[in-house]
Scaffold this motif. Structure first.
Motif, PDB file in Angstrom:
ATOM      1  N   ALA A   1       0.831  -1.209   0.000  1.00 25.48           N
ATOM      2  CA  ALA A   1       0.000   0.000   0.000  1.00 25.48           C
ATOM      3  C   ALA A   1       0.865   1.258   0.000  1.00 25.48           C
ATOM      4  O   ALA A   1       0.561   2.234  -0.699  1.00 25.48           O
ATOM      5  CB  ALA A   1      -0.935  -0.006   1.211  1.00 25.48           C
ATOM      6  N   LEU A   2       1.942   1.242   0.774  1.00 24.00           N
ATOM      7  CA  LEU A   2       2.847   2.397   0.813  1.00 24.00           C
ATOM      8  C   LEU A   2       3.589   2.568  -0.515  1.00 24.00           C
ATOM      9  O   LEU A   2       3.771   3.692  -0.990  1.00 24.00           O
ATOM     10  CB  LEU A   2       3.852   2.246   1.952  1.00 24.00           C
ATOM     11  CG  LEU A   2       3.328   2.507   3.366  1.00 24.00           C
ATOM     12  CD1 LEU A   2       4.331   2.052   4.410  1.00 24.00           C
ATOM     13  CD2 LEU A   2       2.984   3.985   3.559  1.00 24.00           C
TER      14      LEU A   2
ATOM     15  N   VAL B   1      -8.015  -0.562  14.285  1.00 22.03           N
ATOM     16  CA  VAL B   1      -6.581  -0.512  14.036  1.00 22.03           C
ATOM     17  C   VAL B   1      -6.021   0.805  14.566  1.00 22.03           C
ATOM     18  O   VAL B   1      -6.696   1.836  14.541  1.00 22.03           O
ATOM     19  CB  VAL B   1      -6.267  -0.682  12.526  1.00 22.03           C
ATOM     20  CG1 VAL B   1      -6.931   0.406  11.697  1.00 22.03           C
ATOM     21  CG2 VAL B   1      -4.769  -0.697  12.260  1.00 22.03           C
ATOM     22  N   THR B   2      -4.792   0.736  15.056  1.00 20.64           N
ATOM     23  CA  THR B   2      -4.096   1.897  15.605  1.00 20.64           C
ATOM     24  C   THR B   2      -2.746   2.058  14.918  1.00 20.64           C
ATOM     25  O   THR B   2      -2.040   1.070  14.716  1.00 20.64           O
ATOM     26  CB  THR B   2      -3.854   1.711  17.122  1.00 20.64           C
ATOM     27  OG1 THR B   2      -5.111   1.564  17.794  1.00 20.64           O
ATOM     28  CG2 THR B   2      -3.103   2.897  17.712  1.00 20.64           C
TER      29      THR B   2
ATOM     30  N   ARG C   1      -4.448  -0.384   5.933  1.00 20.80           N
ATOM     31  CA  ARG C   1      -3.616   0.087   4.827  1.00 20.80           C
ATOM     32  C   ARG C   1      -3.817   1.581   4.539  1.00 20.80           C
ATOM     33  O   ARG C   1      -2.838   2.338   4.531  1.00 20.80           O
ATOM     34  CB  ARG C   1      -3.866  -0.778   3.588  1.00 20.80           C
ATOM     35  CG  ARG C   1      -3.340  -2.208   3.763  1.00 20.80           C
ATOM     36  CD  ARG C   1      -3.429  -3.015   2.486  1.00 20.80           C
ATOM     37  NE  ARG C   1      -4.773  -3.439   2.167  1.00 20.80           N
ATOM     38  CZ  ARG C   1      -5.330  -4.597   2.551  1.00 20.80           C
ATOM     39  NH1 ARG C   1      -4.645  -5.447   3.300  1.00 20.80           N
ATOM     40  NH2 ARG C   1      -6.551  -4.919   2.189  1.00 20.80           N
ATOM     41  N   PRO C   2      -5.053   2.048   4.307  1.00 18.18           N
ATOM     42  CA  PRO C   2      -5.216   3.491   4.060  1.00 18.18           C
ATOM     43  C   PRO C   2      -4.884   4.353   5.273  1.00 18.18           C
ATOM     44  O   PRO C   2      -4.405   5.481   5.124  1.00 18.18           O
ATOM     45  CB  PRO C   2      -6.687   3.634   3.654  1.00 18.18           C
ATOM     46  CG  PRO C   2      -7.362   2.401   4.141  1.00 18.18           C
ATOM     47  CD  PRO C   2      -6.329   1.317   4.126  1.00 18.18           C
ATOM     48  N   LEU C   3      -5.118   3.826   6.475  1.00 21.78           N
ATOM     49  CA  LEU C   3      -4.794   4.596   7.686  1.00 21.78           C
ATOM     50  C   LEU C   3      -3.285   4.824   7.772  1.00 21.78           C
ATOM     51  O   LEU C   3      -2.840   5.940   8.089  1.00 21.78           O
ATOM     52  CB  LEU C   3      -5.296   3.858   8.931  1.00 21.78           C
ATOM     53  CG  LEU C   3      -5.151   4.630  10.251  1.00 21.78           C
ATOM     54  CD1 LEU C   3      -6.100   5.811  10.306  1.00 21.78           C
ATOM     55  CD2 LEU C   3      -5.405   3.702  11.444  1.00 21.78           C
TER      56      LEU C   3
ATOM     57  N   VAL D   1      -1.096   4.777   5.231  1.00 23.48           N
ATOM     58  CA  VAL D   1      -0.720   5.681   4.132  1.00 23.48           C
ATOM     59  C   VAL D   1      -1.026   7.129   4.507  1.00 23.48           C
ATOM     60  O   VAL D   1      -0.199   8.031   4.297  1.00 23.48           O
ATOM     61  CB  VAL D   1      -1.452   5.279   2.833  1.00 23.48           C
ATOM     62  CG1 VAL D   1      -1.335   6.363   1.768  1.00 23.48           C
ATOM     63  CG2 VAL D   1      -0.892   3.958   2.299  1.00 23.48           C
ATOM     64  N   ASP D   2      -2.208   7.372   5.082  1.00 18.77           N
ATOM     65  CA  ASP D   2      -2.604   8.735   5.451  1.00 18.77           C
ATOM     66  C   ASP D   2      -1.769   9.276   6.618  1.00 18.77           C
ATOM     67  O   ASP D   2      -1.458  10.475   6.670  1.00 18.77           O
ATOM     68  CB  ASP D   2      -4.091   8.779   5.805  1.00 18.77           C
ATOM     69  CG  ASP D   2      -4.980   8.606   4.583  1.00 18.77           C
ATOM     70  OD1 ASP D   2      -4.469   8.702   3.445  1.00 18.77           O
ATOM     71  OD2 ASP D   2      -6.194   8.358   4.768  1.00 18.77           O
ATOM     72  N   THR D   3      -1.418   8.388   7.566  1.00 16.91           N
ATOM     73  CA  THR D   3      -0.609   8.821   8.706  1.00 16.91           C
ATOM     74  C   THR D   3       0.784   9.232   8.252  1.00 16.91           C
ATOM     75  O   THR D   3       1.320  10.266   8.688  1.00 16.91           O
ATOM     76  CB  THR D   3      -0.526   7.706   9.765  1.00 16.91           C
ATOM     77  OG1 THR D   3      -1.846   7.335  10.178  1.00 16.91           O
ATOM     78  CG2 THR D   3       0.262   8.159  10.977  1.00 16.91           C
ATOM     79  N   VAL D   4       1.387   8.441   7.367  1.00 16.92           N
ATOM     80  CA  VAL D   4       2.711   8.782   6.839  1.00 16.92           C
ATOM     81  C   VAL D   4       2.646  10.104   6.073  1.00 16.92           C
ATOM     82  O   VAL D   4       3.536  10.944   6.187  1.00 16.92           O
ATOM     83  CB  VAL D   4       3.262   7.643   5.954  1.00 16.92           C
ATOM     84  CG1 VAL D   4       4.511   8.092   5.193  1.00 16.92           C
ATOM     85  CG2 VAL D   4       3.571   6.420   6.805  1.00 16.92           C
ATOM     86  N   ARG D   5       1.565  10.299   5.321  1.00 19.02           N
ATOM     87  CA  ARG D   5       1.392  11.565   4.606  1.00 19.02           C
ATOM     88  C   ARG D   5       1.358  12.743   5.597  1.00 19.02           C
ATOM     89  O   ARG D   5       2.017  13.774   5.372  1.00 19.02           O
ATOM     90  CB  ARG D   5       0.100  11.552   3.778  1.00 19.02           C
ATOM     91  CG  ARG D   5      -0.148  12.868   3.012  1.00 19.02           C
ATOM     92  CD  ARG D   5      -1.579  12.969   2.531  1.00 19.02           C
ATOM     93  NE  ARG D   5      -1.909  11.945   1.575  1.00 19.02           N
ATOM     94  CZ  ARG D   5      -1.655  12.019   0.266  1.00 19.02           C
ATOM     95  NH1 ARG D   5      -1.073  13.087  -0.237  1.00 19.02           N
ATOM     96  NH2 ARG D   5      -1.991  11.029  -0.541  1.00 19.02           N
TER      97      ARG D   5
END
Length: 199
Positions: free
Chosen positions: A17-18, A134-135, A174-176, A178-182
């Motif tokens: 995902a990343l 998920v955390t 997966r999207p969480l 990706v969004d956190t890294v963003r």
């Protein structure tokens, strides 16, 4: 551009995902290396994307601390800004954590502080919980005790098997991640500030 090291032990769905997110030129992070503690299937995602990877096996070292030092040295070579534990199924040694934290994050299949540890999905079902999730959190020297960055909830269906629930959690994970890294890359999520507030 935020430079990421991603650590895995298994199939690497979060890594994939990343990688897919980073293919978008507008995504503010890039994966510069992928590390594993075993010959993980997910290393194929790194190979397909042309991302350098390495394996540091604990069995090759006399202690967890020595393994952690070798893993840290391998990551250090890439001068990364953030280490993402994306399915690394090992507790990182304290010396490793102290070197990289708070720029060291993990995903966990529960709404921490509920259900820490290796069997979070099973534990949520055993407890009769109606909701889990998920955390994404900063790794500290405890087990799943670091500051929470982002969470997403998942309702538990009556009679749902563990494997099915885990797959639904992964779909949110997966999207969480990706969004956190963003958010970290863009500066809207400040890891040092979150860590300091947690102390």
């Amino acid at each position: 551009m935020l430079k990421l090291a991603v650590l895995i032990s298994g199939g690497g769905s979060n890594l994939k995902a990343l990688i897919e997110a980073a293919m978008n030129p507008e995504y503010p992070a890039e994966i510069v290396c992928v590390g594993s503690d075993t010959d993980a299937a997910g290393l194929a995602h790194a190979a397909a994307a042309g991302v350098p990877s390495f394996v540091v096996r604990p069995s090759d070292y006399a202690s967890r601390a020595e393994w952690g030092a070798a893993l840290a040295a391998a990551i250090r070579d890439f001068e990364v800004d953030l280490v993402v534990s994306a399915g690394l199924m090992r507790i990182l040694p304290a010396e490793f954590v102290s070197e990289f934290s708070p720029a060291l994050i993990n995903t966990h299949p529960a709404l921490l502080p509920l259900f820490p540890g290796a069997h979070a999905v099973r534990d949520a079902l055993a407890a009769g919980a109606t909701e889990t999730g998920v955390t994404v959190h900063i790794i500290d020297e405890g087990v799943d005790t670091g500051p929470v960055l982002r969470q997403a909830a998942v309702s538990i269906r009556a009679g749902e098997p563990e494997a099915e629930l885990h797959e639904r959690i992964k779909a949110e994970e997966r999207p969480l991640l990706v969004d956190t890294v963003r958010a970290i890359a863009e500066g809207s999520l400040n890891l040092a500030a979150v860590a300091a507030a947690h102390q």
